[in-house]
Design an enzyme around this catalytic site. Structure first.
Site, PDB file in Angstrom:
ATOM      1  N   CYS A 257      -1.126   5.154  -5.660  1.00 46.86           N
ATOM      2  CA  CYS A 257      -2.055   4.305  -4.903  1.00 46.86           C
ATOM      3  C   CYS A 257      -2.064   2.962  -5.610  1.00 46.86           C
ATOM      4  O   CYS A 257      -2.123   2.911  -6.846  1.00 46.86           O
ATOM      5  CB  CYS A 257      -3.452   4.911  -4.861  1.00 46.86           C
ATOM      6  SG  CYS A 257      -4.674   3.841  -4.075  1.00 46.86           S
TER       7      CYS A 257
ATOM      8  N   THR B 130       0.856  -1.184   0.000  1.00 45.80           N
ATOM      9  CA  THR B 130       0.000   0.000   0.000  1.00 45.80           C
ATOM     10  C   THR B 130       0.887   1.226   0.000  1.00 45.80           C
ATOM     11  O   THR B 130       1.968   1.208   0.588  1.00 45.80           O
ATOM     12  CB  THR B 130      -0.914   0.026   1.248  1.00 45.80           C
ATOM     13  OG1 THR B 130      -1.440   1.354   1.434  1.00 45.80           O
ATOM     14  CG2 THR B 130      -0.172  -0.381   2.502  1.00 45.80           C
TER      15      THR B 130
END
Length: 231
Positions: free
Chosen positions: A196, A83
Site C-alpha cells: 500500500c 496506488t
C-alpha cells in the site's frame, strides 16, 4: 527526458511522495536545475473509496481509464497509477492505452526476484490482500505469498484508511504492523511487501525488523525514473 503521467489522489498523502521523490531522483541523476517532466491527474479519493465499498470496481476502472487517456492525450509517455489497490482495475486502463503502463506489482516482483527471494509476506488494504489480482500476479513471477490472519488484515486495512490516508502516524499502529511482520516471518516469509503506498509512512525504517521490506511506493518511483531517463 520522457514525460510521466501520474494518476494520484488515492490518497494525496502518498501521491505527494511520488511527486517529491521522482523529482529528487531526477535532480540527483542529472544535477543542476533538472526536475521531472510530470503531468498529474489527482482524483477525489472520496469518490473512488465509495465505489470500492460498493464493490463497483468496473465503474472505478472506467473513471481511472478516462484519467489515463486524458494524460496520454496531454502528452504523457507512460502512465503511473500511484496506488496499489486500484491496480485491481489495471487491465481496463492498459487495454485503452497506446503508451506503456508501469505496473507496480511487476516492478515490485522484479526487485524481489533480483535478491533471490522466493517467499514474501504481503501487507496492504483488505482488497489487496484478499482479492486475487495482487497475489496471483506475484505468483506469476514465481513468488510464494503469505498473508496475515483475518483479524490482522482487518486492522491493517483500518489503519490505512482511518489513519495513514488522513496523514496520521500512530505508534500503537506501527507496533501492530511490526507484530504482524514477525508472525509472517515465523510462517516462512523471507521479506515483506509494503503493498500500500501509505504504509511506508508508518514503517520508514527497516532496521527495527530482521527482515527486508520492499516498499512498493519507492520501487514504483524508481521504475518511473528509469523510464523517464531511458532512451
Amino acid at each position: 527526458m520522457k514525460t510521466l503521467g501520474l494518476i494520484g489522489g488515492m490518497s494525496w498523502e502518498s501521491t505527494a511522495i511520488y511527486y517529491q521523490h521522482i523529482n529528487k531522483a531526477i535532480q540527483q541523476r542529472l544535477g543542476g536545475f533538472h526536475s521531472a517532466k510530470i503531468i498529474l491527474s489527482s482524483v477525489n479519493f472520496a469518490e473512488i473509496e465509495q465505489l470500492q465499498r460498493q464493490n463497483l470496481w468496473h465503474v472505478a476502472g472506467e473513471q481511472l481509464k478516462s484519467e489515463a487517456l486524458r494524460l496520454q492525450h496531454a502528452g504523457a509517455d507512460a502512465i503511473v497509477l500511484c496506488t496499489n489497490t486500484m491496480h485491481l482495475v489495471a487491465p481496463q486502463i492498459e487495454d485503452a492505452l497506446s503508451i506503456p503502463f508501469l505496473h507496480i506489482i511487476d516492478a515490485t516482483a522484479a526487485a524481489i526476484c533480483q535478491q533471490d527471494i522466493q517467499c514474501v509476506g504481503l501487507l496492504g488494504t483488505s482488497f489487496t490482500m484478499e482479492q486475487p489480482f495482487y497475489t496471483t500476479r506475484l505468483q506469476e513471477h514465481g513468488l510464494v505469498v503469505k498473508q496475515p490472519d483475518a483479524a490482522s488484515r482487518a486492522e491493517i486495512h483500518r489503519v490505512i484508511y482511518e489513519e495513514l490516508c488522513q496523514g496520521q502516524v500512530i505508534a500503537a499502529s506501527k507496533q501492530h504492523y511490526v507484530d504482524v511482520i514477525k508472525q509472517l516471518k515465523q510462517q516462512g516469509a523471507e521479506a515483506i511487501i509494503l503493498g500500500c503506498t501509505e504504509i511506508g509512512m508508518l514503517l520508514p525504517d527497516a532496521s527495527i525488523l530482521d527482515l527486508p521490506l520492499f516498499d512498493t511506493t519507492h520501487i514504483h518511483i524508481a521504475t518511473a525514473v528509469e523510464f523517464a531517463l531511458s532512451r
